[in-house]
Design a protein around this motif. Structure first.
Motif, PDB file in Angstrom:
ATOM      1  N   LYS A 236       0.844  -1.195   0.000  1.00  0.00           N
ATOM      2  CA  LYS A 236       0.000   0.000   0.000  1.00  0.00           C
ATOM      3  C   LYS A 236       0.882   1.249   0.000  1.00  0.00           C
ATOM      4  O   LYS A 236       0.534   2.275  -0.559  1.00  0.00           O
ATOM      5  N   LYS A 237       2.019   1.116   0.685  1.00  0.00           N
ATOM      6  CA  LYS A 237       3.116   2.069   0.609  1.00  0.00           C
ATOM      7  C   LYS A 237       4.373   1.225   0.506  1.00  0.00           C
ATOM      8  O   LYS A 237       4.423   0.109   1.030  1.00  0.00           O
ATOM      9  N   ARG A 238       5.381   1.738  -0.151  1.00  0.00           N
ATOM     10  CA  ARG A 238       6.556   0.906  -0.402  1.00  0.00           C
ATOM     11  C   ARG A 238       7.144   0.354   0.892  1.00  0.00           C
ATOM     12  O   ARG A 238       7.389   1.083   1.848  1.00  0.00           O
ATOM     13  N   PHE A 239       7.377  -0.951   0.883  1.00  0.00           N
ATOM     14  CA  PHE A 239       8.039  -1.622   1.997  1.00  0.00           C
ATOM     15  C   PHE A 239       8.898  -2.736   1.436  1.00  0.00           C
ATOM     16  O   PHE A 239       8.398  -3.625   0.735  1.00  0.00           O
ATOM     17  N   ASP A 240      10.183  -2.686   1.698  1.00  0.00           N
ATOM     18  CA  ASP A 240      11.111  -3.690   1.184  1.00  0.00           C
ATOM     19  C   ASP A 240      11.204  -4.834   2.192  1.00  0.00           C
ATOM     20  O   ASP A 240      11.921  -4.749   3.191  1.00  0.00           O
ATOM     21  N   TRP A 241      10.474  -5.914   1.917  1.00  0.00           N
ATOM     22  CA  TRP A 241      10.371  -7.037   2.847  1.00  0.00           C
ATOM     23  C   TRP A 241      11.243  -8.180   2.340  1.00  0.00           C
ATOM     24  O   TRP A 241      10.946  -8.797   1.333  1.00  0.00           O
ATOM     25  N   TYR A 242      12.323  -8.449   3.078  1.00  0.00           N
ATOM     26  CA  TYR A 242      13.280  -9.488   2.705  1.00  0.00           C
ATOM     27  C   TYR A 242      13.142 -10.658   3.671  1.00  0.00           C
ATOM     28  O   TYR A 242      13.455 -10.536   4.861  1.00  0.00           O
ATOM     29  N   ARG A 243      12.711 -11.796   3.161  1.00  0.00           N
ATOM     30  CA  ARG A 243      12.371 -12.947   3.985  1.00  0.00           C
ATOM     31  C   ARG A 243      13.275 -14.134   3.652  1.00  0.00           C
ATOM     32  O   ARG A 243      13.705 -14.292   2.516  1.00  0.00           O
ATOM     33  N   GLY A 244      13.522 -14.977   4.634  1.00  0.00           N
ATOM     34  CA  GLY A 244      14.318 -16.183   4.413  1.00  0.00           C
ATOM     35  C   GLY A 244      13.522 -17.413   4.797  1.00  0.00           C
ATOM     36  O   GLY A 244      13.324 -17.672   5.980  1.00  0.00           O
ATOM     37  N   TYR A 245      13.042 -18.146   3.785  1.00  0.00           N
ATOM     38  CA  TYR A 245      12.205 -19.313   4.048  1.00  0.00           C
ATOM     39  C   TYR A 245      13.011 -20.593   3.836  1.00  0.00           C
ATOM     40  O   TYR A 245      12.984 -21.204   2.767  1.00  0.00           O
ATOM     41  N   GLN A 246      13.745 -20.988   4.882  1.00  0.00           N
ATOM     42  CA  GLN A 246      14.443 -22.259   4.920  1.00  0.00           C
ATOM     43  C   GLN A 246      14.787 -22.549   6.375  1.00  0.00           C
ATOM     44  O   GLN A 246      14.647 -21.674   7.223  1.00  0.00           O
ATOM     45  N   MET A 247      15.189 -23.778   6.652  1.00  0.00           N
ATOM     46  CA  MET A 247      15.596 -24.082   8.015  1.00  0.00           C
ATOM     47  C   MET A 247      16.701 -23.109   8.432  1.00  0.00           C
ATOM     48  O   MET A 247      17.674 -22.910   7.716  1.00  0.00           O
ATOM     49  N   GLY A 248      16.511 -22.472   9.571  1.00  0.00           N
ATOM     50  CA  GLY A 248      17.455 -21.452  10.032  1.00  0.00           C
ATOM     51  C   GLY A 248      17.030 -20.044   9.686  1.00  0.00           C
ATOM     52  O   GLY A 248      17.554 -19.084  10.258  1.00  0.00           O
ATOM     53  N   GLY A 249      16.088 -19.907   8.738  1.00  0.00           N
ATOM     54  CA  GLY A 249      15.573 -18.590   8.386  1.00  0.00           C
ATOM     55  C   GLY A 249      16.667 -17.595   8.081  1.00  0.00           C
ATOM     56  O   GLY A 249      17.647 -17.897   7.393  1.00  0.00           O
ATOM     57  N   ARG A 250      16.527 -16.396   8.627  1.00  0.00           N
ATOM     58  CA  ARG A 250      17.516 -15.349   8.376  1.00  0.00           C
ATOM     59  C   ARG A 250      18.684 -15.402   9.365  1.00  0.00           C
ATOM     60  O   ARG A 250      19.571 -14.546   9.314  1.00  0.00           O
ATOM     61  N   SER A 251      18.711 -16.417  10.250  1.00  0.00           N
ATOM     62  CA  SER A 251      19.881 -16.554  11.121  1.00  0.00           C
ATOM     63  C   SER A 251      21.114 -16.901  10.294  1.00  0.00           C
ATOM     64  O   SER A 251      22.245 -16.749  10.774  1.00  0.00           O
ATOM     65  N   LEU A 252      20.901 -17.353   9.069  1.00  0.00           N
ATOM     66  CA  LEU A 252      22.016 -17.640   8.162  1.00  0.00           C
ATOM     67  C   LEU A 252      22.438 -16.410   7.372  1.00  0.00           C
ATOM     68  O   LEU A 252      23.460 -16.442   6.673  1.00  0.00           O
ATOM     69  N   LEU A 253      21.676 -15.338   7.462  1.00  0.00           N
ATOM     70  CA  LEU A 253      21.888 -14.177   6.600  1.00  0.00           C
ATOM     71  C   LEU A 253      22.062 -12.876   7.374  1.00  0.00           C
ATOM     72  O   LEU A 253      22.279 -11.835   6.769  1.00  0.00           O
ATOM     73  N   TRP A 254      21.995 -12.937   8.684  1.00  0.00           N
ATOM     74  CA  TRP A 254      21.952 -11.690   9.461  1.00  0.00           C
ATOM     75  C   TRP A 254      23.322 -11.032   9.574  1.00  0.00           C
ATOM     76  O   TRP A 254      24.349 -11.654   9.333  1.00  0.00           O
ATOM     77  N   GLY A 255      23.319  -9.764   9.960  1.00  0.00           N
ATOM     78  CA  GLY A 255      24.556  -8.998  10.078  1.00  0.00           C
ATOM     79  C   GLY A 255      25.309  -9.237  11.371  1.00  0.00           C
ATOM     80  O   GLY A 255      26.429  -8.748  11.530  1.00  0.00           O
ATOM     81  N   ARG A 256      24.716  -9.949  12.343  1.00  0.00           N
ATOM     82  CA  ARG A 256      25.369 -10.440  13.556  1.00  0.00           C
ATOM     83  C   ARG A 256      25.730  -9.360  14.575  1.00  0.00           C
ATOM     84  O   ARG A 256      26.338  -9.648  15.596  1.00  0.00           O
ATOM     85  N   GLN A 257      25.382  -8.107  14.319  1.00  0.00           N
ATOM     86  CA  GLN A 257      25.640  -7.056  15.302  1.00  0.00           C
ATOM     87  C   GLN A 257      24.731  -7.289  16.510  1.00  0.00           C
ATOM     88  O   GLN A 257      23.516  -7.435  16.359  1.00  0.00           O
ATOM     89  N   SER A 258      25.331  -7.329  17.698  1.00  0.00           N
ATOM     90  CA  SER A 258      24.617  -7.813  18.889  1.00  0.00           C
ATOM     91  C   SER A 258      24.790  -6.855  20.060  1.00  0.00           C
ATOM     92  O   SER A 258      25.844  -6.824  20.695  1.00  0.00           O
ATOM     93  N   TYR A 259      23.731  -6.097  20.341  1.00  0.00           N
ATOM     94  CA  TYR A 259      23.768  -5.087  21.401  1.00  0.00           C
ATOM     95  C   TYR A 259      22.549  -5.237  22.303  1.00  0.00           C
ATOM     96  O   TYR A 259      21.472  -5.633  21.859  1.00  0.00           O
ATOM     97  N   ARG A 260      22.736  -4.882  23.559  1.00  0.00           N
ATOM     98  CA  ARG A 260      21.624  -4.861  24.497  1.00  0.00           C
ATOM     99  C   ARG A 260      20.864  -3.539  24.393  1.00  0.00           C
ATOM    100  O   ARG A 260      21.473  -2.495  24.159  1.00  0.00           O
ATOM    101  N   LEU A 261      19.560  -3.593  24.593  1.00  0.00           N
ATOM    102  CA  LEU A 261      18.831  -2.371  24.881  1.00  0.00           C
ATOM    103  C   LEU A 261      19.293  -1.855  26.239  1.00  0.00           C
ATOM    104  O   LEU A 261      19.751  -2.641  27.077  1.00  0.00           O
ATOM    105  N   ASN A 262      19.191  -0.543  26.453  1.00  0.00           N
ATOM    106  CA  ASN A 262      19.610   0.006  27.743  1.00  0.00           C
ATOM    107  C   ASN A 262      18.397   0.283  28.636  1.00  0.00           C
ATOM    108  O   ASN A 262      17.247   0.094  28.224  1.00  0.00           O
TER     109      ASN A 262
END
Length: 563
Positions: free
Chosen positions: A100-126
């Motif tokens: 309805k409005k542009r949205f770039d939706w990138y999905r990973g449909y396989q075992m492991g999903g996007r855990s195989l494709l993520w950028g791995r940056q890992s930070y806590r919320l404060n």
């Protein structure tokens, strides 16, 4: 008609980062678990066909072909469309959606999903991230605080293997880290300049990443090899993914059953008991329908797909779906807006270089609207970037041949540095997703319509995201500083969140403080859909912590007979 019925203690829907954690935690606590994945099976190491390839090993040098661009009109908008990861992203013809409005939706449909494709940056919320909504009168208050999640951050960091530095910053809490990946010589110098120039109010640290710097033999994982081929699948298990870490742990218990090609079409709801009794599954290959029953259900299909399942469930009771009694289901879509920052040249250091391909860059934590700083917008942003020798193409062998290649490799150019901001997106009720009954996917199921846009707060923030990057680089003496804003479309951060938020009141939220659906307390949602606000840091580590916490609560509640 359902053709089969099977019962388990727990059902986990989705095998990505949060689903893998749910499977691990629940099986290790003794539950018999069914893990449902809508996509194909994908085995660790064996099914990483491109892990050792270089760009010249692909027919089109790892570029998208015209046919690929035609078949993947959304994916072609950004970097994910290429030969090396082709087939790891969802087929858009089979699984369309309505913009309805542009949205770039990138999905990973396989075992492991996007855990195989993520950028791995890992930070806590404060701590302030959990308080900001209530303080500012935005959306609803988080039903938990940092202290509730801190021990679970410790727990998941220890297992996943997060490398990082302990910097003593309130804005970016320290964690349970492996030794950090070092900044290079230029980044170390610029970090020192920033600290001095801004009197300790701004910092540059190495990016905290889910790449292990020390081996984890108990998980059969070898430390990072500095190949920077993470999204091709890591045969060494050096980065955290479902395949390398949580799935093997769950399998080891003997309590896990995995079923791929399983599209969960709805949660089956028992109106008398006010509980879910299981899920309905469409086998994507045979088109047969099955019912699986369980005591508890964890929905971890990724934010939008989890919400799709809820919207498609118990519609005879709630026309808008299970969890919709609050009018919050599908609302408050959030992402992180990006693509703005600065680049610059660094003089000197021509006798210095670096070895290997580091799998992370540097990070500049949020400093706007923090402490005494006040801006004309709410919340803030952090920067991710790196310094390197120019020209980067000198490291890519197909750009030159013969003598030119040798000279390019032995005579690197000058140093450059760049960084781009990741800004927090506020939750807005009218940023939403909903079912479009007129459009069907390959299996005849209704698809999602997405209606999301940046609001004034984010637009004002973007000006600072560019100008502050320029200011920092100029203030520390860099040359030819250039700001950039390449524009942003929602979804490009690939951090979609918020469509089934946690809260304190069933009238205004979908989930309670234990990630339970108010309308069916044995259904848990711990992927990005549960987020009440977005912070400005990468969210996956928080999904892990929330999942481990909710799994612990669920098992204890089962023991007490409360579910």
């Amino acid at each position: 008609m359902a053709v089969s019925q099977n019962h388990y203690d727990a059902i986990v829907v989705g095998s990505g980062i949060s689903g893998g954690w749910a499977a691990k935690e629940l099986t290790e606590k003794g539950l018999k678990v069914l893990l449902l994945e809508r996509g194909r099976p994908l085995e660790h190491i064996k099914d990483y066909p491109n892990a050792f390839k270089e760009a010249w090993d692909y027919p089109h040098r790892d570029k998208a072909t015209e046919q690929m661009k035609q078949d993947y009109p959304v994916l072609k908008r950004d970097y994910p469309l290429n030969e090396s990861t082709f087939g790891m992203w969802a087929n858009e013809k089979d699984s369309p959606y309505v913009e309805k409005k542009r949205f770039d939706w990138y999905r990973g449909y396989q075992m492991g999903g996007r855990s195989l494709l993520w950028g791995r940056q890992s930070y806590r919320l404060n701590e302030q991230d959990f308080l900001a909504n209530a303080k500012e009168g935005i959306a609803v208050d988080w039903p938990i605080r940092y202290a509730d999640l801190a021990p679970w951050y410790d727990y998941v960091e220890g297992f996943a293997g997060i490398s990082g530095s302990r910097d003593g910053l309130d804005v970016l809490p320290d964690g349970n880290y492996l030794p950090a990946i070092e900044l290079n010589i230029v980044e170390k110098d610029i970090a020192a300049r920033i600290k001095k120039t801004f009197s300790g109010s701004r910092h540059l640290i190495c990016g905290r990443t889910a790449n292990i710097t020390e081996a984890k033999p108990e998980q059969n994982r070898v430390n990072c090899q500095y190949r920077a081929k993470c999204w091709l699948g890591c045969p060494f298990g050096a980065y955290f993914s479902t395949q390398s870490a949580t799935l093997p742990a769950a399998v080891k218990t003997g309590n896990l059953t995995v079923r791929p090609y399983s599209i969960v079409t709805q949660v089956l709801y028992d109106q008398d008991k006010k509980r879910a009794r299981g899920v309905e599954v469409l086998d994507s290959e045979t088109l047969q329908t099955y019912e699986f029953t369980s005591k508890i259900i964890f929905l971890n299909a990724s934010s939008f797909n989890t919400t799709w399942i809820l919207m498609n469930s118990a519609t005879d009771i709630w026309p808008e779906g299970l969890g919709s009694s609050s009018n919050a289901l599908g609302r408050n879509v959030m992402d992180h807006h990006l693509n703005t920052g600065a680049v610059a040249e660094v003089e000197g250091y021509l006798d210095s270089y670096y070895f290997g391909r580091r799998p992370t860059g540097f990070y500049v934590p949020r400093f706007r609207n923090w402490g005494s700083d006040k801006r004309d917008y709410l919340r803030g942003f952090g920067y991710q970037g790196r310094a390197s020798r120019q020209d980067w193409r000198r490291d890519i062998a197909e750009m030159s041949i013969g003598l030119d290649l040798k000279q390019a490799l032995t005579e690197p150019g000058h140093w450059t540095i760049g960084m781009g901001g990741f800004g927090e997106m506020l939750p807005h009720h009218d940023n939403r997703i909903y079912l479009d009954p007129k459009v069907k996917d390959k299996w005849g199921l209704p698809v999602l319509a997405i209606e999301v846009e940046l609001k004034d707060n984010e637009i004002r923030m973007r000006k600072d995201m560019m100008q502050d990057a320029v200011e920092i680089f100029e203030a520390v003496g860099l040359k030819n500083v250039q700001g950039f804003d390449r524009g942003y479309n929602p979804g490009q951060g690939i951090h979609e969140m918020g469509t089934a938020r946690m809260g304190r009141d069933p009238k205004t939220s979908v989930l309670n403080g234990n990630n339970q659906v108010w309308d069916a307390l044995n259904v848990f949602v711990t992927d990005g859909a549960c987020m009440t606000s977005a912070s400005c840091v990468n969210p996956s580590l928080t999904y892990m912590a929330l999942t481990a916490r909710a799994a612990h609560f669920a098992v204890e509640a089962l023991k007490k007979g409360e579910l």
